[in-house]
Design a protein around this motif. Structure first.
Motif, PDB file in Angstrom:
ATOM      1  N   VAL A 140       0.690   0.814  -8.913  1.00  0.00           N
ATOM      2  CA  VAL A 140       0.966   1.917  -9.844  1.00  0.00           C
ATOM      3  C   VAL A 140       2.331   1.747 -10.492  1.00  0.00           C
ATOM      4  O   VAL A 140       2.503   1.960 -11.700  1.00  0.00           O
ATOM      5  CB  VAL A 140       0.889   3.275  -9.107  1.00  0.00           C
ATOM      6  N   ALA A 168      -4.532   5.980  -5.967  1.00  0.00           N
ATOM      7  CA  ALA A 168      -3.678   5.542  -7.074  1.00  0.00           C
ATOM      8  C   ALA A 168      -3.746   6.523  -8.239  1.00  0.00           C
ATOM      9  O   ALA A 168      -2.764   6.694  -8.969  1.00  0.00           O
ATOM     10  CB  ALA A 168      -4.099   4.145  -7.535  1.00  0.00           C
ATOM     11  N   VAL A 169      -4.915   7.173  -8.424  1.00  0.00           N
ATOM     12  CA  VAL A 169      -5.045   8.172  -9.494  1.00  0.00           C
ATOM     13  C   VAL A 169      -4.043   9.297  -9.294  1.00  0.00           C
ATOM     14  O   VAL A 169      -3.382   9.735 -10.242  1.00  0.00           O
ATOM     15  CB  VAL A 169      -6.487   8.729  -9.537  1.00  0.00           C
ATOM     16  N   VAL A 173      -9.479   1.839 -10.561  1.00  0.00           N
ATOM     17  CA  VAL A 173      -8.353   2.552  -9.961  1.00  0.00           C
ATOM     18  C   VAL A 173      -8.786   3.143  -8.629  1.00  0.00           C
ATOM     19  O   VAL A 173      -9.806   3.836  -8.553  1.00  0.00           O
ATOM     20  CB  VAL A 173      -7.850   3.672 -10.889  1.00  0.00           C
ATOM     21  N   VAL A 200      -6.112  -1.406  -9.719  1.00  0.00           N
ATOM     22  CA  VAL A 200      -4.845  -0.682  -9.556  1.00  0.00           C
ATOM     23  C   VAL A 200      -4.776  -0.113  -8.145  1.00  0.00           C
ATOM     24  O   VAL A 200      -5.597   0.729  -7.762  1.00  0.00           O
ATOM     25  CB  VAL A 200      -4.701   0.445 -10.595  1.00  0.00           C
TER      26      VAL A 200
END
Length: 207
Positions: free
Chosen positions: A178, A198-199, A194, A155
């Protein structure tokens, strides 16, 4: 708040990251996740299958034999469904299989999927996936170093053609942004990788 180790490309821990409990630590709702998977697969269907009805099959304009006096059943056309080369009765026609799901259910399904991956230790946060050139071997080495499963979902916070083109040839590996992340891809992978940036974007959208 839930904590997860942040790894570098060699698989070494570089820091700890706190994850939002509203996104990554809720009780997964299996029925809503199932609904979103069904929705995703239904929306992918083309629905272009088609058969010819008796009105669309060529021929059959002439009545095969007269109405009465032959001893046979009355027939009006040789293109009726019971005839060889006749039309198909009640066959499939082009249609759309799409259906919509409201925003609250979409959000709950996404948070449930992410929470289930974290609870199963199938989520890895990567500090950086920067690559100087398109090289599939390098991408494979990174996934091996962080011990990602055979089916991995990467991701990214934003579009990165170098990473995408490096990873797309690896069997079982999928790359997503995302804003294109979906429940089906999350549940269908062994490991979700991830990126740290992106988190933050995922939490911003779903928290």
């Amino acid at each position: 708040m839930a904590q997860l180790a942040v790894l570098d490309k060699t698989g070494k821990k570089v820091s700890d990251m706190e994850l939002n409990d509203n996104v990554f630590a809720i009780e997964p709702n299996e029925s809503v996740m199932h609904l979103m998977v069904v929705n995703y697969l239904a929306n992918r269907r083309q629905g272009t299958q088609s058969t010819l009805t008796r009105s669309e099959v060529s021929g059959g304009g002439k009545k095969p034999w007269r109405q009465k006096g032959t001893g046979r059943a009355r027939q009006g056309s040789t293109r009726a469904p019971q005839w060889i080369h006749g039309g198909i009765a009640l066959g499939p026609k082009p249609r759309s299989y799409r259906f919509s799901v409201n925003k609250k259910m979409k959000s709950l399904a996404m948070r449930s999927a992410l929470s289930s991956k974290l609870a199963a230790n199938e989520m890895v946060v990567l500090d950086d996936f920067a690559m100087n050139e398109i090289k599939t071997k390098e991408a494979a080495n990174v996934l091996a170093a962080i011990k990602a499963g055979k089916k991995a979902l990467i991701v990214l916070p934003e579009k990165n053609d170098v990473v995408y083109k490096s990873a797309r040839n690896i069997e079982g590996v999928n790359v997503s942004l995302v804003n294109t992340l979906n429940v089906y891809d999350i549940l269908n992978c062994d490991t979700i990788v991830v990126l740290k940036d992106a988190v933050a974007k995922i939490e911003e959208v779903y928290a």
